[in-house]
Scaffold this motif. Structure first.
Motif, PDB file in Angstrom:
ATOM      1  N   UNK A   1       0.570  -1.299   0.104  1.00 48.42           N
ATOM      2  CA  UNK A   1      -0.127  -0.333   0.058  1.00 48.42           C
ATOM      3  C   UNK A   1       0.588   1.248  -0.547  1.00 48.42           C
ATOM      4  N   UNK A   2       0.744   2.342  -0.352  1.00 52.84           N
ATOM      5  CA  UNK A   2       1.357   2.892  -1.365  1.00 52.84           C
ATOM      6  C   UNK A   2       0.409   4.366  -0.822  1.00 52.84           C
ATOM      7  N   UNK A   3       1.118   5.781   0.511  1.00 52.09           N
ATOM      8  CA  UNK A   3       0.886   6.472   0.751  1.00 52.09           C
ATOM      9  C   UNK A   3       0.262   7.677  -0.622  1.00 52.09           C
ATOM     10  N   UNK A   4       0.805   7.360  -1.838  1.00 54.25           N
ATOM     11  CA  UNK A   4       0.699   8.249  -2.496  1.00 54.25           C
ATOM     12  C   UNK A   4       0.097   8.084  -4.316  1.00 54.25           C
ATOM     13  N   UNK A   5       0.298   6.967  -4.075  1.00 54.29           N
ATOM     14  CA  UNK A   5      -0.859   6.156  -5.766  1.00 54.29           C
ATOM     15  C   UNK A   5      -2.114   5.784  -5.276  1.00 54.29           C
ATOM     16  N   UNK A   6      -2.445   5.569  -6.237  1.00 57.50           N
ATOM     17  CA  UNK A   6      -4.179   5.247  -6.868  1.00 57.50           C
ATOM     18  C   UNK A   6      -4.297   4.057  -6.709  1.00 57.50           C
ATOM     19  N   UNK A   7      -3.342   2.743  -6.415  1.00 62.50           N
ATOM     20  CA  UNK A   7      -3.340   1.723  -6.572  1.00 62.50           C
ATOM     21  C   UNK A   7      -2.437   1.067  -5.199  1.00 62.50           C
ATOM     22  N   UNK A   8      -3.435  -0.273  -4.703  1.00 63.13           N
ATOM     23  CA  UNK A   8      -2.294  -1.100  -3.956  1.00 63.13           C
ATOM     24  C   UNK A   8      -2.776  -2.640  -5.303  1.00 63.13           C
ATOM     25  N   UNK A   9      -0.781  -2.851  -4.383  1.00 67.03           N
ATOM     26  CA  UNK A   9      -1.019  -4.696  -5.421  1.00 67.03           C
ATOM     27  C   UNK A   9      -0.110  -5.469  -4.570  1.00 67.03           C
ATOM     28  N   UNK A  10      -1.392  -6.697  -4.989  1.00 67.57           N
ATOM     29  CA  UNK A  10      -1.051  -7.322  -4.150  1.00 67.57           C
ATOM     30  C   UNK A  10      -1.114  -8.445  -4.823  1.00 67.57           C
ATOM     31  N   UNK A  11       0.094  -9.155  -3.869  1.00 64.48           N
ATOM     32  CA  UNK A  11       0.317 -10.672  -4.495  1.00 64.48           C
ATOM     33  C   UNK A  11      -0.734 -11.736  -3.473  1.00 64.48           C
ATOM     34  N   UNK A  12      -1.087 -13.028  -5.176  1.00 61.66           N
ATOM     35  CA  UNK A  12      -1.286 -13.961  -4.027  1.00 61.66           C
ATOM     36  C   UNK A  12      -0.932 -15.237  -4.073  1.00 61.66           C
ATOM     37  N   UNK A  13      -1.462 -15.821  -2.907  1.00 58.13           N
ATOM     38  CA  UNK A  13      -0.396 -17.304  -2.711  1.00 58.13           C
ATOM     39  C   UNK A  13      -1.683 -18.620  -2.557  1.00 58.13           C
ATOM     40  N   UNK A  14      -0.993 -19.378  -3.203  1.00 65.48           N
ATOM     41  CA  UNK A  14      -2.000 -20.163  -2.613  1.00 65.48           C
ATOM     42  C   UNK A  14      -2.167 -21.519  -1.247  1.00 65.48           C
ATOM     43  N   UNK A  15      -3.102 -21.576  -0.321  1.00 64.41           N
ATOM     44  CA  UNK A  15      -2.872 -21.789   1.029  1.00 64.41           C
ATOM     45  C   UNK A  15      -1.539 -22.703   1.191  1.00 64.41           C
ATOM     46  N   UNK A  16      -0.887 -23.423   0.836  1.00 63.63           N
ATOM     47  CA  UNK A  16       0.098 -24.515   0.338  1.00 63.63           C
ATOM     48  C   UNK A  16       1.379 -23.207   0.198  1.00 63.63           C
ATOM     49  N   UNK A  17       1.117 -22.095  -0.098  1.00 59.04           N
ATOM     50  CA  UNK A  17       2.291 -21.002   0.093  1.00 59.04           C
ATOM     51  C   UNK A  17       2.762 -20.520  -0.962  1.00 59.04           C
ATOM     52  N   UNK A  18       2.302 -21.323  -2.330  1.00 58.10           N
ATOM     53  CA  UNK A  18       2.898 -21.025  -4.168  1.00 58.10           C
ATOM     54  C   UNK A  18       2.589 -19.688  -4.385  1.00 58.10           C
ATOM     55  N   UNK A  19       2.817 -18.778  -5.002  1.00 56.72           N
ATOM     56  CA  UNK A  19       2.256 -17.399  -5.741  1.00 56.72           C
ATOM     57  C   UNK A  19       1.600 -17.535  -7.297  1.00 56.72           C
ATOM     58  N   UNK A  20       0.506 -17.466  -6.902  1.00 55.59           N
ATOM     59  CA  UNK A  20      -0.519 -17.763  -8.591  1.00 55.59           C
ATOM     60  C   UNK A  20      -0.933 -16.263  -8.607  1.00 55.59           C
ATOM     61  N   UNK A  21      -0.538 -15.328  -8.490  1.00 52.61           N
ATOM     62  CA  UNK A  21      -0.814 -14.206  -9.192  1.00 52.61           C
ATOM     63  C   UNK A  21      -0.596 -12.823  -8.614  1.00 52.61           C
ATOM     64  N   UNK A  22      -1.073 -11.657  -8.895  1.00 49.86           N
ATOM     65  CA  UNK A  22      -1.292 -10.389  -8.756  1.00 49.86           C
ATOM     66  C   UNK A  22      -2.557  -9.991  -8.982  1.00 49.86           C
ATOM     67  N   UNK A  23      -2.721  -8.901  -7.699  1.00 56.39           N
ATOM     68  CA  UNK A  23      -4.301  -8.239  -8.675  1.00 56.39           C
ATOM     69  C   UNK A  23      -4.020  -6.773  -7.786  1.00 56.39           C
ATOM     70  N   UNK A  24      -4.389  -6.073  -8.996  1.00 54.94           N
ATOM     71  CA  UNK A  24      -4.038  -4.867  -8.560  1.00 54.94           C
ATOM     72  C   UNK A  24      -5.020  -3.533  -8.191  1.00 54.94           C
ATOM     73  N   UNK A  25      -5.341  -3.038  -7.444  1.00 58.86           N
ATOM     74  CA  UNK A  25      -6.618  -3.060  -6.318  1.00 58.86           C
ATOM     75  C   UNK A  25      -6.343  -1.267  -6.490  1.00 58.86           C
TER      76      UNK A  25
END
Length: 225
Positions: free
Chosen positions: A86-110
């Motif tokens: 979460x940035x203080x001065x940008x119009x988005x946050x970026x989320x890294x999504x992980x499976x329950x086992x801990x494997x990265x599977x997607x980015x999500x720009x909110x």
């Protein structure tokens, strides 16, 4: 107590819609930077969406009624881990999504208003207004808009919608897409191997006292380092 966020402490991400909460999600601070805070919640964390008293969600409720009504928290568990920047001065946050086992599977720009990071009496928070339109990014950096039809439909009811600048929202999305296509941070592979501190206890399962403070907690935000 320090007025900076502390690695390992719990903060509550709150999404707002015209001074009414729409989401509360507890996360743990990974690190705080001068311009941003990095947060983590594992799969199974309990979050709250806010629905109409009769149980209707936003999709089932006319926007004027939704926008003018008080709503009640409805708990649910997230089904994936999320590392959220979460940035203080940008119009988005970026989320890294992980499976329950801990494997990265997607980015999500909110796409959202710049984050307001604050601390109150016994509670810390990150507040924003969610702008509905988002960008989903796969590990191969292919991307797509998300919820565009809903976004356009709601813009047609400006007296009830909390988004009043379509161009700003789309500029934010295009900025994200530019970063994706260039393969630069945060889409350069950084943090895709993140593992949380094994000593962290589970996040709280209930809404804490003070969760319903006004946006920004009504207090001074923590000082940047």
């Amino acid at each position: 107590m320090s007025d900076s966020l502390i690695p390992g402490e719990v903060v509550h991400l709150r999404h707002w819609q015209r001074e009414r909460p729409s989401l509360v999600l507890p996360l743990r601070v990974v690190e705080e930077r001068g311009d941003a805070v990095v947060l983590w919640a594992p799969a199974g964390t309990r979050a709250w969406h806010f629905n109409m008293p009769d149980g209707r969600g936003m999709a089932a409720t006319p926007l004027p009624e939704w926008s003018s009504s008080d709503r009640i928290p409805m708990s649910h568990s997230i089904d994936h881990g999320v590392l959220s920047w979460h940035w203080r001065e940008r119009d988005y946050s970026i989320r890294w999504f992980f499976t329950p086992e801990g494997e990265f599977f997607r980015w999500y720009a909110n796409l959202e208003a710049p984050s307001l990071i604050w601390r109150g009496d016994g509670i810390a928070g990150v507040d924003t207004t969610d702008w509905d339109l988002d960008v989903v990014v796969e590990p191969d950096r292919s991307w797509r808009w998300k919820d565009e039809e809903e976004f356009v439909a709601r813009l047609a009811e400006p007296e009830s919608y909390w988004v009043d600048d379509e161009d700003r929202v789309r500029r934010a999305g295009k900025e994200v897409i530019g970063l994706v296509e260039a393969g630069v941070f945060p889409f350069d592979g950084s943090w895709c191997d993140f593992t949380p501190d094994p000593s962290w206890p589970p996040l709280p399962a209930g809404l804490p006292p003070g969760w319903d403070q006004p946006p920004g907690g009504g207090v001074t935000p923590p000082r940047s380092r």
